[in-house]
Design a protein around this motif. Structure first.
Motif, PDB file in Angstrom:
ATOM      1  N   ALA A 478       0.833  -1.200   0.000  1.00  0.00           N
ATOM      2  CA  ALA A 478       0.000   0.000   0.000  1.00  0.00           C
ATOM      3  C   ALA A 478       0.872   1.256   0.000  1.00  0.00           C
ATOM      4  O   ALA A 478       0.647   2.189  -0.779  1.00  0.00           O
ATOM      5  N   ASN A 479       1.883   1.275   0.869  1.00  0.00           N
ATOM      6  CA  ASN A 479       2.796   2.419   0.901  1.00  0.00           C
ATOM      7  C   ASN A 479       3.529   2.581  -0.421  1.00  0.00           C
ATOM      8  O   ASN A 479       3.670   3.692  -0.940  1.00  0.00           O
ATOM      9  N   ASP A 480       4.000   1.474  -0.966  1.00  0.00           N
ATOM     10  CA  ASP A 480       4.760   1.521  -2.214  1.00  0.00           C
ATOM     11  C   ASP A 480       3.912   2.087  -3.352  1.00  0.00           C
ATOM     12  O   ASP A 480       4.393   2.901  -4.152  1.00  0.00           O
ATOM     13  N   MET A 481       2.641   1.679  -3.430  1.00  0.00           N
ATOM     14  CA  MET A 481       1.770   2.203  -4.476  1.00  0.00           C
ATOM     15  C   MET A 481       1.451   3.683  -4.249  1.00  0.00           C
ATOM     16  O   MET A 481       1.384   4.469  -5.211  1.00  0.00           O
ATOM     17  N   GLN A 482       1.274   4.073  -3.004  1.00  0.00           N
ATOM     18  CA  GLN A 482       1.004   5.485  -2.706  1.00  0.00           C
ATOM     19  C   GLN A 482       2.199   6.359  -3.079  1.00  0.00           C
ATOM     20  O   GLN A 482       2.033   7.467  -3.603  1.00  0.00           O
ATOM     21  N   PHE A 483       3.401   5.863  -2.832  1.00  0.00           N
ATOM     22  CA  PHE A 483       4.590   6.592  -3.264  1.00  0.00           C
ATOM     23  C   PHE A 483       4.676   6.631  -4.790  1.00  0.00           C
ATOM     24  O   PHE A 483       5.055   7.651  -5.377  1.00  0.00           O
ATOM     25  N   PHE A 484       4.320   5.508  -5.417  1.00  0.00           N
ATOM     26  CA  PHE A 484       4.412   5.419  -6.867  1.00  0.00           C
ATOM     27  C   PHE A 484       3.495   6.434  -7.551  1.00  0.00           C
ATOM     28  O   PHE A 484       3.837   6.980  -8.608  1.00  0.00           O
ATOM     29  N   ILE A 485       2.340   6.694  -6.963  1.00  0.00           N
ATOM     30  CA  ILE A 485       1.380   7.613  -7.565  1.00  0.00           C
ATOM     31  C   ILE A 485       1.965   9.013  -7.720  1.00  0.00           C
ATOM     32  O   ILE A 485       1.732   9.695  -8.723  1.00  0.00           O
ATOM     33  N   LYS A 538       2.337   3.703   8.185  1.00  0.00           N
ATOM     34  CA  LYS A 538       1.859   4.883   7.486  1.00  0.00           C
ATOM     35  C   LYS A 538       2.940   5.437   6.555  1.00  0.00           C
ATOM     36  O   LYS A 538       4.143   5.325   6.829  1.00  0.00           O
ATOM     37  N   PRO A 539       2.539   6.069   5.445  1.00  0.00           N
ATOM     38  CA  PRO A 539       3.524   6.539   4.454  1.00  0.00           C
ATOM     39  C   PRO A 539       4.472   7.600   4.988  1.00  0.00           C
ATOM     40  O   PRO A 539       5.614   7.702   4.518  1.00  0.00           O
ATOM     41  N   TRP A 540       4.005   8.409   5.955  1.00  0.00           N
ATOM     42  CA  TRP A 540       4.905   9.464   6.456  1.00  0.00           C
ATOM     43  C   TRP A 540       6.060   8.903   7.288  1.00  0.00           C
ATOM     44  O   TRP A 540       6.997   9.621   7.609  1.00  0.00           O
ATOM     45  N   ASP A 541       5.994   7.628   7.643  1.00  0.00           N
ATOM     46  CA  ASP A 541       7.115   7.010   8.347  1.00  0.00           C
ATOM     47  C   ASP A 541       8.010   6.223   7.402  1.00  0.00           C
ATOM     48  O   ASP A 541       9.060   5.731   7.808  1.00  0.00           O
TER      49      ASP A 541
END
Length: 742
Positions: A478-485, A538-541
């Motif tokens: 989930a984090n990886d895809m959110q960063f990818f976007i 969470k993505p911010w971490d």
């Protein structure tokens, strides 16, 4: 056989009563049971109980939690809970069939029937050795012996329940007896429902032991259990698996006939379409290894070794946490007799060499960094190729960029989720089957959060997030895809205006450092690495390693025509030493804060100073990422020496190819093994290493099946789809081995 079984049970009963003191068994026509077990009276004759209470408080480290000293009394008393502890007033509150069968069992026990004695014998009635080292919580009994009663003529059908205890008093909140940590197996008639067993058990706790605890049923096993009705999800997965199996097997036959038997049966175009589905071709490609080509500065063979070692680290680390962590109601199917040994100074888990196994969270950060590196390196190269193309071409480029990524990750991901939601229930047959049943239920409810890649925010969407937490370890995806976007915006700035792009990355890096620092500084409950639900996943971490990976990919892209870099040997050695210190300090620096040895240090007021935690959470991933960056940079540019030779070794290549499939199934393998284990074990580091290596081997084997039957065929199907859409080239077949006659 019946005689010896009776003798065995009589001897066990006599030994237990001699050791513990006196107990009064009262049988009458109304109860058909055992009542008035004066456990307090038994305890007062035993100096062992007091010793256990004092020692229990010591190895738990709960210096201010005196109620934990009652754990031995509670757990030892709970062992005496059987079908015999069922008075008439209790049975009035259970179902009619359950009541009738319990009365039948009690009659059988009074008449010394073999099957009734076998039911009693299948329950752990007596504490085993090692009470002073923590053997007071895991007594699973004998599942097979309990279920085998159902095969004896004249016996009632039996079931095995795995129970745990949960405290209703906050004072017991962190005691093993009240954490849901216990695993207690009980044998009862299978006609009893979970509610019946819970009612009987709770009444026993309240009336006999007088403790503020309730029973929770983890799972029930019994023979002849009718499978649940087939759902539409089951049908859908069967159809999907069957279609893929037919395509893969058919393509394999065509490929073998064409390239092994050298018989031409299809046209070249058809062979090109089918060969990518073939087990023969894909197995050959999986095990094909390539020596590191040092003459090619753009070949990153060292990533194979890093990827293989990192995924192994993930599996080995998760094995330890599920073996030694409390796990509460959802984990720790692995039952340990001597869990008090975890707290010993210089004990097995206090060894320095064990630190990377319980502090191995950085393995995931390595994957974030490598993923970003490859995306940046390859995307920037493609952007150079289309720099003079019209806007429409750029729009299509970014459309394919996103579409390819989603299909590439989601195709096999969806298959594995589907297996979890449907077929996984068939594997839930062990004493701790709830470990798998929970996963199946969670995936059945929350699968769509995973495929939308927002499953790391389920706790923000649902109050009961656990019910929707399908494959909880895939928060990484989930984090990886959110960063990818958001990656195209960063890459475009790096490509269009490198100076502005680098400044932007550094500003984002500062923010990604400040946020975890501030969250830790302002929240007393944030330990090292942060809390799972609102920090760790969470993505911010997790953004720091990804940003550094983008910057490294940018640097390697601009240096793609340089075979090596010119700096002195002294500088090279110095930087290798600095990177080694950076990596080892963040891993071994927490040695004195072992959360398995001292779990209470994660909670106020026992936790370390806030400055220690805040600086660690803010800077540790930067330190680790720098070390990994230096390793990759020097290996790619020919200055890695023996390290590059080791990481580029062909041995790692197949394992690196399997790493994604291994990651998807690794926790399920750990859960499955723990669910099947029938008895509690004495923990040693040797036992742990054998278990971890075994889990890794099973993961590799299952990952090969997923890779060859699903991941590669689905990736090949994507190529065909893109070829038909006109946004990619159609796949081509490998060279025929057959000569064509005119």
């Amino acid at each position: 056989m019946k005689f010896w079984l009776q003798i065995k049970v009589v001897i066990l009963l006599l030994c237990s009563f001699f050791a513990l003191g006196q107990a009064e068994y009262i049988h009458n026509d109304e109860d058909f049971g055992v009542s008035d077990i004066h456990f307090d009276q038994i305890i007062q004759y035993s100096h062992l109980a007091k010793l256990l209470g004092e020692h229990n408080q010591t190895f738990l480290g709960q210096t201010k939690a005196a109620p934990c000293s009652t754990d031995p009394k509670l757990m030892l008393g709970y062992l005496l809970f059987t079908f015999l502890n069922t008075s008439a007033n209790i049975l009035n509150d259970v179902s009619a069939q359950c009541k009738q069968d319990i009365v039948t069992v009690n009659h059988g026990y009074l008449l010394q029937k073999q099957w009734a004695l076998q039911m009693l014998d299948s329950i752990d009635l007596f504490p085993g050795s090692g009470l002073l080292t923590g053997n007071i919580v895991h007594y699973p009994g004998n599942l097979e012996e309990c279920l085998d009663v159902s095969d004896i003529p004249g016996a009632v059908k039996t079931g095995h329940w795995m129970l745990t205890l949960v405290s209703t008093d906050i004072r017991y909140a962190y005691c093993p007896s009240g954490l849901g940590f216990a695993r207690i197996g009980k044998c009862f008639p299978c006609s009893c429902s979970n509610q019946d067993i819970q009612k009987i058990s709770d009444d026993y706790l309240a009336s006999t032991l007088e403790v503020p605890h309730k029973t929770k049923v983890l799972n029930k096993n019994f023979k002849g259990e009718e499978p649940e009705g087939v759902t539409w999800g089951d049908v859908f997965m069967i159809i999907i698996a069957s279609v893929i199996a037919v395509i893969v097997l058919g393509s394999t036959v065509i490929d073998v006939v064409e390239n092994v038997l050298e018989i031409r049966i299809v046209r070249q175009r058809m062979l090109a379409l089918t060969q990518g589905f073939s087990l023969y071709t894909n197995t050959s490609k999986l095990f094909a290894t390539h020596a590191a080509d040092t003459s090619n500065p753009n070949l990153m063979s060292c990533l194979n070794g890093i990827r293989a070692i990192s995924i192994s680290w993930v599996v080995i680390g998760h094995t330890l946490f599920e073996m030694c962590g409390t796990g509460l109601l959802i984990g720790n199917g692995y039952m340990i007799k001597n869990f008090g040994v975890y707290r010993e100074d210089n004990g097995p888990l206090d060894k320095l060499f064990m630190t990377p196994f319980w502090n191995g969270m950085f393995s995931v950060d390595t994957f974030f960094l490598m993923g970003a590196l490859l995306i940046a390196f390859h995307t920037l190269r493609e952007m150079d190729k289309i720099k003079d193309k019209p806007v429409q071409h750029w729009i299509m480029f970014w459309f394919v960029f996103y579409l390819h990524r989603y299909i590439r990750l989601s195709a096999i991901y969806a298959i594995v989720i589907g297996f979890h939601a449907t077929f996984l229930k068939a594997l839930a047959t062990g004493p701790n089957a709830h470990l798998l049943l929970n996963q199946a239920d969670q995936c059945e409810r929350g699968w769509w959060y995973n495929l939308l890649y927002i499953n790391n925010f389920v706790s923000n969407i649902h109050e009961d997030a656990r019910a929707y937490n399908c494959m909880g370890w895939t928060w990484y995806l989930a984090n990886d895809m959110q960063f990818f976007i958001i990656t195209p915006f960063i890459l475009y700035m790096l490509w269009k205006s490198p100076y502005i792009g680098v400044v932007l990355c550094n500003l984002l890096l500062v923010a990604a450092t400040a946020i975890p620092f501030a969250l830790t500084w302002t929240d007393d409950e944030q330990f090292f690495h942060g809390k799972q639900d609102n920090f760790y996943i969470k993505p911010w971490d997790r953004f720091q390693p990804y940003l550094i990976g983008l910057l490294l990919g940018f640097v390697l892209h601009h240096m793609r025509n340089k075979k090596t870099v010119n700096f002195s040997i002294i500088f090279n050695v110095f930087m290798w030493l600095v990177s080694a210190v950076c990596a080892s300090s963040v891993v071994y620096g927490l040695h004195e804060y072992n959360i398995i040895k001292e779990p209470e240090i994660t909670m106020p007021p026992y936790e370390p100073p806030v400055a220690d935690r805040a600086f660690y959470n803010g800077l540790s991933k930067l330190s680790w990422s720098f070390a990994i960056c230096w390793v990759i940079f020097t290996c790619v540019k020919g200055r890695g020496g023996v390290v590059n030779s080791f990481l580029s070794w062909g041995f790692w290549e197949p394992l690196a190819k399997l790493s994604y499939c291994i990651y998807l199934i690794q926790y399920t393998v750990v859960y499955w093994f723990n669910s099947q284990y029938p008895t509690s074990q004495i923990y040693t580091n040797t036992l742990y290493m054998y278990t971890a290596i075994g889990n890794l081997a099973v993961c590799i084997g299952l990952a090969m099946v997923l890779y060859l039957c699903f991941e590669v065929p689905l990736a090949h199907a994507e190529k065909i789809l893109f070829g038909l859409m006109g946004i990619g080239r159609m796949p081509s077949a490998s060279k025929r081995n057959v000569s064509v006659k005119k």
